[in-house]
Design an enzyme around this catalytic site. Structure first.
Site, short mmCIF file in Angstrom:
data_model
loop_
_atom_site.label_atom_id
_atom_site.label_comp_id
_atom_site.label_asym_id
_atom_site.label_seq_id
_atom_site.Cartn_x
_atom_site.Cartn_y
_atom_site.Cartn_z
N ASP A 29 -18.22 8.28 82.04
CA ASP A 29 -17.36 7.13 81.80
C ASP A 29 -16.22 7.19 82.82
OD1 ASP A 29 -15.39 5.40 80.95
OD2 ASP A 29 -15.47 5.98 78.84
N TYR B 177 -2.95 -1.54 68.93
CA TYR B 177 -2.56 -0.42 68.06
C TYR B 177 -1.22 -0.68 67.39
CZ TYR B 177 -5.97 1.27 71.41
OH TYR B 177 -7.07 1.38 72.20
N LYS C 282 -11.93 -1.44 83.96
CA LYS C 282 -10.51 -1.43 84.34
C LYS C 282 -10.22 -1.90 85.78
CE LYS C 282 -8.40 1.24 80.74
NZ LYS C 282 -9.14 2.10 79.82
N TYR D 75 -11.82 9.71 75.24
CA TYR D 75 -11.60 8.32 74.81
C TYR D 75 -12.63 7.44 75.49
CZ TYR D 75 -9.81 3.70 74.05
OH TYR D 75 -9.72 2.37 73.69
C1 PLP Z 1 -9.97 1.92 78.66
C2 PLP Z 1 -11.15 2.79 78.54
C3 PLP Z 1 -12.30 2.37 77.85
C4 PLP Z 1 -12.37 1.05 77.11
O1 PLP Z 1 -12.24 -0.03 77.95
P1 PLP Z 1 -11.78 -1.47 77.35
O2 PLP Z 1 -11.88 -2.39 78.51
O3 PLP Z 1 -10.38 -1.28 76.85
O4 PLP Z 1 -12.72 -1.80 76.26
C5 PLP Z 1 -13.38 3.22 77.81
N1 PLP Z 1 -13.35 4.42 78.44
C6 PLP Z 1 -12.27 4.85 79.11
C7 PLP Z 1 -12.31 6.17 79.80
C8 PLP Z 1 -11.13 4.06 79.19
O5 PLP Z 1 -10.05 4.50 79.83
#
Ligand code: PLP
Length: 412
Positions: free
Chosen positions: A238, A13, A267, A141
């Site tokens: 997610d 970013y 992550k 997000y």
């Molecule tokens: C970081 C994140 C993503 C994207 O993951 P990347 O490995 O950066 O592509 C998707 N959803 C959530 C909730 C996140 O925190």
């Protein structure tokens, strides 16, 4: 600051050359980043939610080294390997019972793409291809690729940059910003009117991360899931940010034991060592989808799977609940009183996460410079100064972290 980096390399970013300095890290160990300047700073970000065990961990290092002596990578098309099989077994075991199938991808965003694709192929194979839109709550997000981006918050996400290209989905009130009943009414009326065109709902359970760092009542999940069942809409969670203990539960969905149809992990999956993500789903969806048209080159990379196996084992054999509770307690004692500061709009604490929302935007450059002087690395954005440290952070390191936060908030 490295001048070549400044002139030639994009950072997240940011523009080239970057407006604000980037700091060169020479090595990292435990909770510390060792900067080129000689400064040693506590990583209060866990490299974006991921390094839960800290850096340079002997157990995780060894897992990678052992795998490296066998093979660092093989294609997953037509071939398989023990690290992936072991990891899939573990993920199936530690996530809700209905999730029995695993698709490995190489980043969180791509695991979201795969989840969305599964939902679309599911309805197409049930001859309901009009169900090709998604519904989500505001303030979310889900990543930076196009599919993921299209379900990020429409106002603070990147929609305005790509409005002609992004598919239009349904956004309903978030229980983190509106009363829960109001949010559920909005969800129900939108589902009622549009369920013929909606394939799935996607949301982050309990904690909305990069879309605004807000929390909501887990009961919303139970009710949203039940509405989705009523209106024949798949339910995707997610847990890329929340998974692996961060909120105080192993997965945030465990607050109410909700069973998603599809689950995204990433992550902290590898303890922050390597990029890896996974999309889990049910027998029924897998059977209906049939051949899933996705296959990344580095799918189920053996080094990444090996370190994920070691990281999960390390976590499950540790007293992580105690660590997260200890961090949470410290945040309550030290950071919650910042609410009294009239420049602070809100302080939110859950598990090993603390967020200080200021009334005004924070100047990133001076605050990072000051925090580094105070021995801490954080990356605020907008009005938000927040931290989610490694679970292994010691008490005295926690003191350094929260003292630095209190100092800079006092200086804003
Ligand atoms: C970081 C994140 C993503 C994207 O993951 P990347 O490995 O950066 O592509 C998707 N959803 C959530 C909730 C996140 O925190």
């Amino acid at each position: 600051m490295d001048t070549f980096d400044h002139q030639h390399i994009w950072h997240p970013y940011a523009k080239v050359p970057n407006d604000i300095p980037t700091h060169l890290v020479e090595s990292a160990d435990g909770v510390y980043l060792n900067l080129e300047s000689g400064k040693r700073v506590i990583d209060g970000m866990s490299s974006w939610w991921s390094t839960i065990h800290g850096y340079n961990h002997p157990v995780l290092n060894k897992a990678i080294q052992t795998q490296l002596g066998k093979m660092s990578h093989v294609m997953f098309g037509g071939l398989t390997h023990k690290p992936a099989i072991d990891l899939a077994k573990t993920l199936i075991e530690i996530t809700p019972e209905n999730l029995t199938k695993v698709f490995f991808t190489d980043s969180g965003s791509v695991s979201v793409e795969v989840a969305l694709k599964m939902a679309l192929q599911y309805w197409a194979n049930k001859d309901q291809s009009t169900k090709h839109k998604f519904i989500t709550i505001r303030g979310g997000y889900h990543g930076d690729t196009f599919g993921a981006m299209s379900v990020c918050d429409p106002d603070n996400g990147m929609h305005h940059l790509f409005s002609g290209v992004l598919p239009q989905h349904f956004f309903v009130k978030s229980p983190s910003m509106a009363p829960m009943d109001e949010a559920l009414d909005d969800l129900e009326s939108t589902l009622k009117q549009n369920s013929d065109s909606i394939a799935a709902m996607i949301l982050e359970p309990v904690v909305q991360g990069a879309g605004g760092m807000r929390f909501y009542n887990p009961q919303y999940l139970t009710k949203a899931k039940s509405l989705c069942e009523t209106y024949k809409v798949l339910f995707i969670l997610d847990e890329i940010a929340t998974g692996f203990g961060r909120t105080g539960e192993l997965f945030a969905l465990e607050y109410v034991d909700v069973e998603p149809d599809i689950l995204c992990l990433g992550k902290a999956l590898t303890g922050g060592y390597m990029t890896l993500s996974a999309t889990l789903t049910t027998d029924e969806i897998t059977t209906t989808v049939g051949t899933l048209m996705h296959g990344p080159t580095f799918m189920a990379n053996p080094l990444a799977c090996s370190v994920a196996n070691a990281s999960i084992e390390l976590l499950l054999n540790s007293d992580w609940q105690d660590d997260v509770a200890r961090i949470e307690q410290h945040f309550h004692t030290e950071l919650a009183p910042l609410k009294q500061n009239n420049k602070v709009a809100d302080v939110r604490i859950l598990g090993a996460i603390a967020i200080i929302e200021m009334q005004e935007e924070i100047g990133v450059e001076w605050i990072q410079k000051r925090l580094i002087e105070l021995g801490v690395w954080l990356r605020p954005y907008g009005k938000l100064l927040y931290t989610m440290p490694p679970f292994i952070i010691a008490d005295d390191e926690l003191v350094t972290l929260t003292k630095a936060i209190k100092t800079v908030v006092g200086e804003i």
